[in-house]
Design a protein around this motif. Structure first.
Motif, mmCIF file in Angstrom:
data_model
loop_
_atom_site.group_PDB
_atom_site.id
_atom_site.type_symbol
_atom_site.label_atom_id
_atom_site.label_comp_id
_atom_site.label_asym_id
_atom_site.label_seq_id
_atom_site.Cartn_x
_atom_site.Cartn_y
_atom_site.Cartn_z
ATOM 1 N N THR A 1 -5.569 -7.882 15.904
ATOM 2 C CA THR A 1 -6.949 -8.341 16.083
ATOM 3 C C THR A 1 -7.730 -7.275 16.821
ATOM 4 O OG1 THR A 1 -6.246 -10.652 16.155
ATOM 5 C CG2 THR A 1 -8.425 -10.141 17.044
ATOM 6 N N ARG A 2 -8.876 -6.911 16.248
ATOM 7 C CA ARG A 2 -9.709 -5.862 16.828
ATOM 8 C C ARG A 2 -11.177 -6.249 16.649
ATOM 9 N NH1 ARG A 2 -8.517 -0.316 14.170
ATOM 10 N NH2 ARG A 2 -6.565 -0.540 15.330
ATOM 11 N N GLU A 3 -11.898 -6.356 17.757
ATOM 12 C CA GLU A 3 -13.332 -6.699 17.743
ATOM 13 C C GLU A 3 -13.586 -7.980 16.953
ATOM 14 O OE1 GLU A 3 -15.394 -3.281 16.286
ATOM 15 O OE2 GLU A 3 -14.941 -2.081 18.066
ATOM 16 N N GLY A 4 -12.704 -8.965 17.157
ATOM 17 C CA GLY A 4 -12.871 -10.261 16.525
ATOM 18 C C GLY A 4 -12.473 -10.312 15.061
ATOM 19 N N MET A 5 -11.953 -9.208 14.517
ATOM 20 C CA MET A 5 -11.530 -9.172 13.119
ATOM 21 C C MET A 5 -10.031 -8.936 13.055
ATOM 22 S SD MET A 5 -14.371 -6.722 11.338
ATOM 23 C CE MET A 5 -16.041 -6.637 11.974
ATOM 24 N N GLN A 6 -9.409 -9.401 11.981
ATOM 25 C CA GLN A 6 -8.012 -9.086 11.728
ATOM 26 C C GLN A 6 -7.953 -7.806 10.916
ATOM 27 O OE1 GLN A 6 -6.840 -13.162 10.179
ATOM 28 N NE2 GLN A 6 -5.077 -12.690 11.466
ATOM 29 N N VAL A 7 -7.149 -6.860 11.394
ATOM 30 C CA VAL A 7 -7.089 -5.527 10.800
ATOM 31 C C VAL A 7 -5.638 -5.166 10.487
ATOM 32 C CG1 VAL A 7 -7.669 -3.090 11.096
ATOM 33 C CG2 VAL A 7 -9.075 -4.850 12.205
ATOM 34 N N CYS A 8 -5.423 -4.609 9.297
ATOM 35 C CA CYS A 8 -4.135 -4.038 8.923
ATOM 36 C C CYS A 8 -4.339 -2.536 8.722
ATOM 37 C CB CYS A 8 -3.593 -4.675 7.647
ATOM 38 S SG CYS A 8 -1.996 -4.013 7.117
ATOM 39 N N TYR B 1 0.866 -1.187 0.000
ATOM 40 C CA TYR B 1 0.000 0.000 0.000
ATOM 41 C C TYR B 1 0.898 1.231 0.000
ATOM 42 C CZ TYR B 1 -3.328 3.509 1.771
ATOM 43 O OH TYR B 1 -4.116 4.624 1.949
ATOM 44 N N LEU B 2 0.614 2.174 -0.923
ATOM 45 C CA LEU B 2 1.444 3.359 -1.099
ATOM 46 C C LEU B 2 0.581 4.616 -1.065
ATOM 47 C CD1 LEU B 2 2.595 0.863 -2.927
ATOM 48 C CD2 LEU B 2 4.035 2.616 -3.955
ATOM 49 N N ARG B 3 1.101 5.658 -0.421
ATOM 50 C CA ARG B 3 0.504 6.988 -0.482
ATOM 51 C C ARG B 3 1.603 7.974 -0.883
ATOM 52 N NH1 ARG B 3 -4.660 7.453 2.254
ATOM 53 N NH2 ARG B 3 -4.440 9.720 2.349
ATOM 54 N N ASN B 4 1.374 8.652 -2.009
ATOM 55 C CA ASN B 4 2.268 9.703 -2.476
ATOM 56 C C ASN B 4 1.542 11.033 -2.277
ATOM 57 O OD1 ASN B 4 4.350 7.951 -3.417
ATOM 58 N ND2 ASN B 4 3.111 7.484 -5.215
ATOM 59 N N PRO B 5 2.033 11.913 -1.412
ATOM 60 C CA PRO B 5 1.274 13.108 -1.037
ATOM 61 C C PRO B 5 1.166 14.129 -2.166
ATOM 62 C CG PRO B 5 3.467 13.174 -0.080
ATOM 63 C CD PRO B 5 3.314 11.818 -0.703
ATOM 64 N N PRO B 6 0.278 15.106 -2.017
ATOM 65 C CA PRO B 6 0.117 16.149 -3.031
ATOM 66 C C PRO B 6 1.443 16.825 -3.368
ATOM 67 C CG PRO B 6 -1.675 16.272 -1.458
ATOM 68 C CD PRO B 6 -0.711 15.254 -0.923
ATOM 69 N N VAL C 1 3.414 13.356 4.123
ATOM 70 C CA VAL C 1 4.261 12.195 4.386
ATOM 71 C C VAL C 1 4.025 11.095 3.356
ATOM 72 C CG1 VAL C 1 4.850 10.405 6.054
ATOM 73 C CG2 VAL C 1 4.312 12.716 6.840
ATOM 74 N N GLN C 2 5.113 10.610 2.760
ATOM 75 C CA GLN C 2 5.031 9.450 1.875
ATOM 76 C C GLN C 2 4.919 8.193 2.736
ATOM 77 O OE1 GLN C 2 8.533 7.821 -0.326
ATOM 78 N NE2 GLN C 2 7.462 8.646 -2.119
ATOM 79 N N LEU C 3 3.990 7.296 2.367
ATOM 80 C CA LEU C 3 3.715 6.126 3.197
ATOM 81 C C LEU C 3 3.850 4.855 2.378
ATOM 82 C CD1 LEU C 3 2.620 5.059 5.945
ATOM 83 C CD2 LEU C 3 0.321 5.301 4.990
ATOM 84 N N ARG C 4 4.456 3.828 2.980
ATOM 85 C CA ARG C 4 4.589 2.519 2.362
ATOM 86 C C ARG C 4 4.292 1.454 3.419
ATOM 87 N NH1 ARG C 4 4.672 5.662 -1.159
ATOM 88 N NH2 ARG C 4 6.141 5.887 -2.896
ATOM 89 N N VAL C 5 3.322 0.572 3.158
ATOM 90 C CA VAL C 5 2.942 -0.479 4.099
ATOM 91 C C VAL C 5 2.897 -1.806 3.358
ATOM 92 C CG1 VAL C 5 1.202 -1.344 5.711
ATOM 93 C CG2 VAL C 5 1.558 1.127 5.464
ATOM 94 N N ASN C 6 3.612 -2.808 3.866
ATOM 95 C CA ASN C 6 3.571 -4.161 3.309
ATOM 96 C C ASN C 6 2.472 -4.932 4.036
ATOM 97 O OD1 ASN C 6 3.950 -6.707 2.291
ATOM 98 N ND2 ASN C 6 5.999 -6.987 3.138
ATOM 99 N N THR C 7 1.322 -5.097 3.403
ATOM 100 C CA THR C 7 0.206 -5.777 4.074
ATOM 101 C C THR C 7 0.386 -7.284 4.123
ATOM 102 O OG1 THR C 7 -1.212 -6.098 2.113
ATOM 103 C CG2 THR C 7 -1.312 -3.945 3.211
ATOM 104 N N ARG C 8 1.422 -7.808 3.483
ATOM 105 C CA ARG C 8 1.717 -9.243 3.577
ATOM 106 C C ARG C 8 2.612 -9.561 4.787
ATOM 107 N NH1 ARG C 8 0.612 -11.582 -1.629
ATOM 108 N NH2 ARG C 8 -1.245 -10.473 -2.344
ATOM 109 N N ASP C 9 3.056 -8.537 5.495
ATOM 110 C CA ASP C 9 3.872 -8.715 6.694
ATOM 111 C C ASP C 9 2.932 -8.908 7.887
ATOM 112 O OD1 ASP C 9 5.519 -8.530 8.908
ATOM 113 O OD2 ASP C 9 6.675 -6.842 8.132
#
Length: 225
Positions: A131-138, A85-90, A117-125
């Motif tokens: 775990t939040r309210e019985g769900m898995q959350v990234c 997941y990538l975010r490239n700011p304005p 802020v430029q953001l990079r998240v590896n959701t496969r990590d």
């Protein structure tokens, strides 16, 4: 260009509705989910790069948000396989390309000017999941105006809210969702308008959703002419 531009309306786009059209860049096709404007647009799209495809260096005045769905997406010498997941700011610039081809979910021109802020998240990590309210959350991104995450649901898990002040978007990355008498398969995209109800149930184990909430409060609520 205007596509699903009335943000007071609920929208559902299934894979059967995907109409791939070529972009101005050779080797890059897209499915336009919503759009206001031309090439410098407020837009949500699926974008597909054929192998050995590259864009020239360019800027994104309104920012760019990317979820890599398949293949490998690259920016210069940095490479992002499926799940990133990538975010490239304005105002940021990049020179995207793909050696082996890639499929992306892309949102353009929808960030606040204050985002820097430029953001990079590896959701496969696995370390990025909790775990939040019985769900898995990234968790992917959160501020006072929007919240973005991936959810992993087991079959029968219900995702429900009586009314969403800022609306929501849901992309089914894996699995399926049941809504009333309808089954939305992988690749379906739903946009829930502000104040509308969210009522969905996972139709299969390991259903993975991209969920974005709150951002439609500031979106156009009347057709743009």
């Amino acid at each position: 260009m205007l596509i699903n531009h009335d943000f007071s309306r609920r929208v559902t786009v299934t894979p059967e509705d995907h109409g791939w059209v070529p972009s101005p860049q050779r080797g890059v096709d897209r499915v336009m989910l919503d759009r206001i404007g031309g090439e410098q647009a407020r837009a949500t799209s699926f974008v597909r790069y054929l192998p050995d495809t590259a864009f020239p260096l360019h800027a994104h005045p309104g920012g760019e948000e990317i979820l890599v769905l398949a293949g490998q997406f690259s920016e210069g010498e940095r490479h992002y396989p499926a799940g990133w997941y990538l975010r490239n700011p304005p105002g940021s610039c990049h020179q995207p390309h793909s050696t082996n081809g890639t499929l992306l979910f892309v949102k353009l021109g929808q960030m606040r000017r204050q985002e820097r802020v430029q953001l990079r998240v590896n959701t496969r990590d696995a370390e990025n999941w909790l775990t939040r309210e019985g769900m898995q959350v990234c968790p992917l991104f959160s501020d006072a105006h929007e919240r973005v995450c991936l959810l992993r649901l087991s079959v029968g898990t219900v995702l429900a809210e009586p009314g969403l002040p800022g609306g929501a978007e849901v992309l089914i990355v894996e699995g399926s969702l049941i809504e009333g008498n309808s089954i939305h398969p992988q690749g379906s995209w739903l946009r829930i308008a502000p104040q509308q109800r969210l009522a969905l149930m996972a139709g299969s184990d390991n259903t993975v959703l991209y969920l974005k909430k709150g951002h439609l409060a500031a979106a156009p609520q009347e057709p743009c002419l």
